[in-house]
Design an enzyme around this catalytic site. Sequence first.
Site, PDB file in Angstrom:
ATOM      1  CB  CYS A  60     -13.604 -12.575   2.820  1.00  0.00           C
ATOM      2  SG  CYS A  60     -13.779 -14.342   2.847  1.00  0.00           S
TER       3      CYS A  60
ATOM      4  CD  GLU B 168     -13.876 -16.486   9.512  1.00  0.00           C
ATOM      5  OE1 GLU B 168     -13.171 -15.573   9.025  1.00  0.00           O
ATOM      6  OE2 GLU B 168     -13.464 -17.260  10.382  1.00  0.00           O
TER       7      GLU B 168
HETATM    8  O1  TXE Z   1     -23.272  -7.507   4.057  1.00  0.00           O
HETATM    9  P1  TXE Z   1     -23.994  -7.727   5.413  1.00  0.00           P
HETATM   10  P2  TXE Z   1     -23.874  -7.100   2.621  1.00  0.00           P
HETATM   11  C1  TXE Z   1     -18.853  -6.567   2.732  1.00  0.00           C
HETATM   12  C2  TXE Z   1     -18.629  -6.017   1.337  1.00  0.00           C
HETATM   13  C3  TXE Z   1     -20.017  -5.674   0.923  1.00  0.00           C
HETATM   14  C4  TXE Z   1     -20.631  -5.183   2.215  1.00  0.00           C
HETATM   15  C5  TXE Z   1     -22.104  -5.242   2.300  1.00  0.00           C
HETATM   16  O2  TXE Z   1     -17.856  -4.860   1.399  1.00  0.00           O
HETATM   17  O3  TXE Z   1     -20.032  -4.654  -0.031  1.00  0.00           O
HETATM   18  O4  TXE Z   1     -20.064  -6.049   3.179  1.00  0.00           O
HETATM   19  O5  TXE Z   1     -22.577  -6.525   1.940  1.00  0.00           O
HETATM   20  C6  TXE Z   1     -27.330 -10.287   7.269  1.00  0.00           C
HETATM   21  N1  TXE Z   1     -28.427  -9.032  12.089  1.00  0.00           N
HETATM   22  N2  TXE Z   1     -18.925  -8.017   2.736  1.00  0.00           N
HETATM   23  O6  TXE Z   1     -24.899  -6.043   2.736  1.00  0.00           O
HETATM   24  O7  TXE Z   1     -25.011  -6.677   5.648  1.00  0.00           O
HETATM   25  C7  TXE Z   1     -27.622 -10.071   5.797  1.00  0.00           C
HETATM   26  O8  TXE Z   1     -28.990 -10.197   5.565  1.00  0.00           O
HETATM   27  C8  TXE Z   1     -28.121 -10.222  11.548  1.00  0.00           C
HETATM   28  C9  TXE Z   1     -17.693  -8.673   2.909  1.00  0.00           C
HETATM   29  O9  TXE Z   1     -24.314  -8.322   1.943  1.00  0.00           O
HETATM   30  O10 TXE Z   1     -22.958  -7.950   6.450  1.00  0.00           O
HETATM   31  C10 TXE Z   1     -26.774 -11.155   5.183  1.00  0.00           C
HETATM   32  O11 TXE Z   1     -27.431 -12.400   5.305  1.00  0.00           O
HETATM   33  N3  TXE Z   1     -27.853 -10.383  10.260  1.00  0.00           N
HETATM   34  C11 TXE Z   1     -17.874 -10.099   3.316  1.00  0.00           C
HETATM   35  C12 TXE Z   1     -25.531 -11.149   6.063  1.00  0.00           C
HETATM   36  O12 TXE Z   1     -25.931 -10.532   7.281  1.00  0.00           O
HETATM   37  C13 TXE Z   1     -27.894  -9.314   9.466  1.00  0.00           C
HETATM   38  C14 TXE Z   1     -18.985 -10.837   2.651  1.00  0.00           C
HETATM   39  C15 TXE Z   1     -24.355 -10.358   5.478  1.00  0.00           C
HETATM   40  O13 TXE Z   1     -24.820  -9.060   5.153  1.00  0.00           O
HETATM   41  C16 TXE Z   1     -28.206  -8.039   9.964  1.00  0.00           C
HETATM   42  C17 TXE Z   1     -20.175 -10.027   2.519  1.00  0.00           C
HETATM   43  C18 TXE Z   1     -28.471  -7.922  11.343  1.00  0.00           C
HETATM   44  N4  TXE Z   1     -28.766  -6.742  11.913  1.00  0.00           N
HETATM   45  C19 TXE Z   1     -20.098  -8.667   2.544  1.00  0.00           C
HETATM   46  N5  TXE Z   1     -28.155  -7.173   8.933  1.00  0.00           N
HETATM   47  C20 TXE Z   1     -16.553 -10.872   3.180  1.00  0.00           C
HETATM   48  N6  TXE Z   1     -15.416 -10.216   3.316  1.00  0.00           N
HETATM   49  O14 TXE Z   1     -16.590 -12.064   2.960  1.00  0.00           O
HETATM   50  C21 TXE Z   1     -27.820  -7.861   7.832  1.00  0.00           C
HETATM   51  N7  TXE Z   1     -27.670  -9.176   8.146  1.00  0.00           N
END
Ligand code: TXE
Length: 491
Positions: free
Chosen positions: A291, A257
């Site tokens: 989201c 998601e």
């Molecule tokens: O997201 P990440 P972040 C968007 C929103 C936000 C941006 C960054 O724009 O500003 O994403 O947020 C884990 N392998 N959304 O940095 O990096 C990480 O540790 C596996 C929209 O929080 O995607 C965390 O637990 N996992 C969204 C999770 O992934 C990894 C909601 C999400 O982090 C990883 C959140 C890897 N290589 C952010 N790297 C929505 N629309 O709901 C990181 N993670």
Amino acid sequence: MTGNGRTEPIGPDGVHRNLIGGAWIDGVDINQDVNPSDTSDAVGRYALASGEQAREAVAAARAAAPGWAGSSPLLRFEILDAAGNEILRSKERLGDLLAREEGKTLAEAVGEVVRAAHILKFHAGQALRPAGQLLDSIRPGVEVAVTREPVGVVSIITPWNFPIAIPAWKIAPALAYGNTVVFKPAELVPASAWELVRILQAAGLPDGALNLVMGRGRDIGDILTSSADAVSFTGSVQTGERVLASAQAARARVQLEMGGKNPLVILDDADLDVAVDCALQGAYGSTGQRCTASSRLVVAAGIHDRFVEHLTERMLALAVGDARAAGTQMGPVVDASQLAQDQKYIDLARAESGTVLGGRRLERDADGFYLEPALVVGTRPEDTINREEVFGPVASVVQVDGYDEALAVANGTEFGLTAGIVTTSLAAAGDFRRRSTAGMVMVNVATAGVDFHVPFGGRQASSYGPREQGEQAREFFTTVKTSYIAAGRPG
Ligand code: TXE
């Protein structure tokens, strides 16, 4: 590593530990959880797991898998139900903790905690509901049983914006259907995740059924996505794509998601109050960090000026302040980098085309990430603000001539999570429901705010894999077996 159940969840140094194989284990580093309403307030210290510990957690989940898969559905019901009850009993404390570490208002945070409890209780019930079929074969004397079995070890990776509800809606069905779990919460919000795991473990889970590895995505993410049988992820599109590649290479099933750029269409025949309520709640609730946020307001020309005027008035009147203070209607942004991202998009919108109402950085008594909600008017569908997810309290308005153009603008996105329409026309609402390219459609209700007993998910760049939540969660967390059974020769 095997759990002995003797370690304490919190170490003598006050650090909250990871849970691996039933044992609470120190990490290799410490993550300081900070309050975004007041950066001088340290919420707590949380152990950061190493790659080696992530591997141990997967091994522990694998060792526990046969036992948990063979456990009585009654046991799974009792544990999830008891954990749900405990969360309900602790909703004020957990809500306060959630608001303190994430920055949504106390009312929103308590609401999220209650929702997490209900999710656990819903899936407790699901553990007991029949899911198989028994039917006659097309061959005489043969029966066919279609049964569902757990997938195995599930890696669960969650974002910071719903620190307890998203973990609950992934962990609860995973456990209910007999899978074992390795759970990695977002680095920004370990406290709520840790409490959820502690409560579930205390409710009687066997060692290794649920493992918590708090760690950085870049350090342990690939280990979790490349060594499980299934991966359920919520987060950014960029990380989601990486998770997909890693999990698919390991032939794991994947559920993602990700982002949204959700439209809320407002037609000329809309009730103005309903339209403004939907936009206000959808765009600025939870500081817009959802989201499902209504980030694009697609407004018909006949109601446009009145709508913008009323929405601006209500938006600017929102009380922005400490998430836990009485009277606060919108809490701070979650951290400095998200604030910088929000401000970048506001500046870009101003430069590209629109007029930005609100959107100023705000000072409060304490040092926090306070941002005035923003409305960008006069934008074109192709502007960056209408294409990329901001993930903050920022909405843009696109004026359109009528329903057909509104539908085209609404669907003109690479995303497809939610889409809303405010109208008193049954025909327009019905057509929008049929022709929207989003996975969830809202008629005269906000695009954000969903139920837990029905499927959740989107299409296109927003989601990948089977839906989450409700009964539909069974699709992802179970695998089907078809058995052919002949009676054999009598006697
Ligand atoms: O997201 P990440 P972040 C968007 C929103 C936000 C941006 C960054 O724009 O500003 O994403 O947020 C884990 N392998 N959304 O940095 O990096 C990480 O540790 C596996 C929209 O929080 O995607 C965390 O637990 N996992 C969204 C999770 O992934 C990894 C909601 C999400 O982090 C990883 C959140 C890897 N290589 C952010 N790297 C929505 N629309 O709901 C990181 N993670």
